[in-house]
Design a protein around this motif. Sequence first.
Motif, PDB file in Angstrom:
ATOM      1  N   GLN A   1     -63.305 -11.091 -28.385  1.00  0.00           N
ATOM      2  CA  GLN A   1     -63.835 -12.205 -29.176  1.00  0.00           C
ATOM      3  C   GLN A   1     -64.103 -11.779 -30.611  1.00  0.00           C
ATOM      4  O   GLN A   1     -63.834 -12.524 -31.553  1.00  0.00           O
ATOM      5  CB  GLN A   1     -65.117 -12.730 -28.536  1.00  0.00           C
ATOM      6  N   LEU A   2     -64.601 -10.558 -30.814  1.00  0.00           N
ATOM      7  CA  LEU A   2     -64.961 -10.082 -32.146  1.00  0.00           C
ATOM      8  C   LEU A   2     -63.752  -9.672 -32.973  1.00  0.00           C
ATOM      9  O   LEU A   2     -63.726  -9.886 -34.184  1.00  0.00           O
ATOM     10  CB  LEU A   2     -65.931  -8.903 -32.036  1.00  0.00           C
ATOM     11  N   THR A   3     -62.766  -9.042 -32.340  1.00  0.00           N
ATOM     12  CA  THR A   3     -61.660  -8.436 -33.091  1.00  0.00           C
ATOM     13  C   THR A   3     -60.306  -9.044 -32.805  1.00  0.00           C
ATOM     14  O   THR A   3     -59.319  -8.655 -33.434  1.00  0.00           O
ATOM     15  CB  THR A   3     -61.585  -6.925 -32.777  1.00  0.00           C
ATOM     16  N   GLY A   4     -60.221  -9.975 -31.862  1.00  0.00           N
ATOM     17  CA  GLY A   4     -58.925 -10.558 -31.514  1.00  0.00           C
ATOM     18  C   GLY A   4     -58.042  -9.635 -30.695  1.00  0.00           C
ATOM     19  O   GLY A   4     -56.830  -9.825 -30.629  1.00  0.00           O
TER      20      GLY A   4
ATOM     21  N   GLY B   1     -63.394  -8.598 -37.497  1.00  0.00           N
ATOM     22  CA  GLY B   1     -64.383  -9.631 -37.249  1.00  0.00           C
ATOM     23  C   GLY B   1     -65.732  -9.240 -37.823  1.00  0.00           C
ATOM     24  O   GLY B   1     -65.849  -8.797 -38.969  1.00  0.00           O
ATOM     25  N   ASP B   2     -66.776  -9.399 -37.027  1.00  0.00           N
ATOM     26  CA  ASP B   2     -68.125  -9.003 -37.432  1.00  0.00           C
ATOM     27  C   ASP B   2     -68.488  -7.615 -36.923  1.00  0.00           C
ATOM     28  O   ASP B   2     -69.654  -7.220 -36.959  1.00  0.00           O
ATOM     29  CB  ASP B   2     -69.145 -10.017 -36.902  1.00  0.00           C
TER      30      ASP B   2
END
Length: 398
Positions: free
Chosen positions: A289-292, A169-170
């Motif tokens: 949320q960021l990396t799943g 992700g971010d």
Amino acid sequence: MMLFGGIVLALVCGVSSAVPDMNWNLRPAAGRFTGLRPTRPKVQKTAAGRQEKQSVHEPISWRFPEPAEEEHHFAQNFELREPQAADSVSAVCGEHSVWVEAKKDLLGIGKLVLAEDVTLGDCPSTGEDPDDQVLFFQSELHGCGSQLQMSEDSFIYTFMLHYTPSPLGDSPIIRTKEVTVSIQCHYQRKHDVSSGLLRPTWSPFSVTEASDENLFFSFRLMTDDWQLSRPSAHYLLGDVIKFEVSVKQFHHVPLRVTVDSCVATVVPNVDTVPRYAFLGNNGCLFDSQLTGSNSKFLPRSHEDRLQFEVEAFRFQQDHSGVLYITCTVRATAAVAAVDATNKSCSFANGWREASGSHKACSCCDADCGTGSHLTGSGEWMDAKTRWTGFSTATVQQR
């Protein structure tokens, strides 16, 4: 009352001297406060039959009880899980070319890799089967950076299948390691044979809990069933690290413990780079949320205890093998409402709060602000109940 900052506990007891006829015996019970118990003063009779109260000569004394550190019970006969080689790459050597198939679950840990992260030499995949989750590569024998070696009776073409994970992700983190698979095609002078893969291996991950317990906070690594402290701090990438945070009650009104923030770094300084703030905004667990990932808080069953789990990870460009995870933990009055600044929120198709007060998580995608003033019933000793500690994690190459 306002509960934040460093942990300082102060107790002031005052005894008025305006009551000379009472003798107060102040003795702390083992580990708890039992209160003050007055004793009846002695009475003497004079020769005239009058009664007079005896003066108090014994000094009044009291001391704060010594805190007792909780003894943790570790699981017996604990064995680390050994990594298993993944059977995920196959190759067919043709007369003029090579055909390679690589499963997207390249490491065999249930994590699908991105197609753009896998190359044959410097060549991207030439196709993909979305149903079977397989990547295809095809190259001429002299293509994709192959190396040719010659022996007395054969030619050997060597290809390298590379997997270089991108940050999730971010975030600046990854949960898999770089992998290189050597693929060799052996050709004899009159006929050819094909040979295959070197099975990829992956790195273990270790975590060591470090606790600076002051206001009787506890921060433990737990076994998979959450029953006992985990006796080993070693993990493998793909494992789930299970944390339990708790706070002792003692003389306080009932307390609720929350985790405000957690930051991972490669040195014990949260202001350094690289850094990964996987939990913040007063109790929002961003990692899923960021990396799943499946990182989450568990449903709360006790106000003074909180459990959460995070999938093991490492930084992409760091090869030192060390992580420092610094978390800030807070205790508040259990009677206070779960709100934007006192919550434990996980992301799974939306934000969910560990105690069921899901509306408190509505600010996780914005700014949840700073701590609020909390009030509760009962006697509350003035104390700042915020604690910061860190765990050390080590990534080892096998």
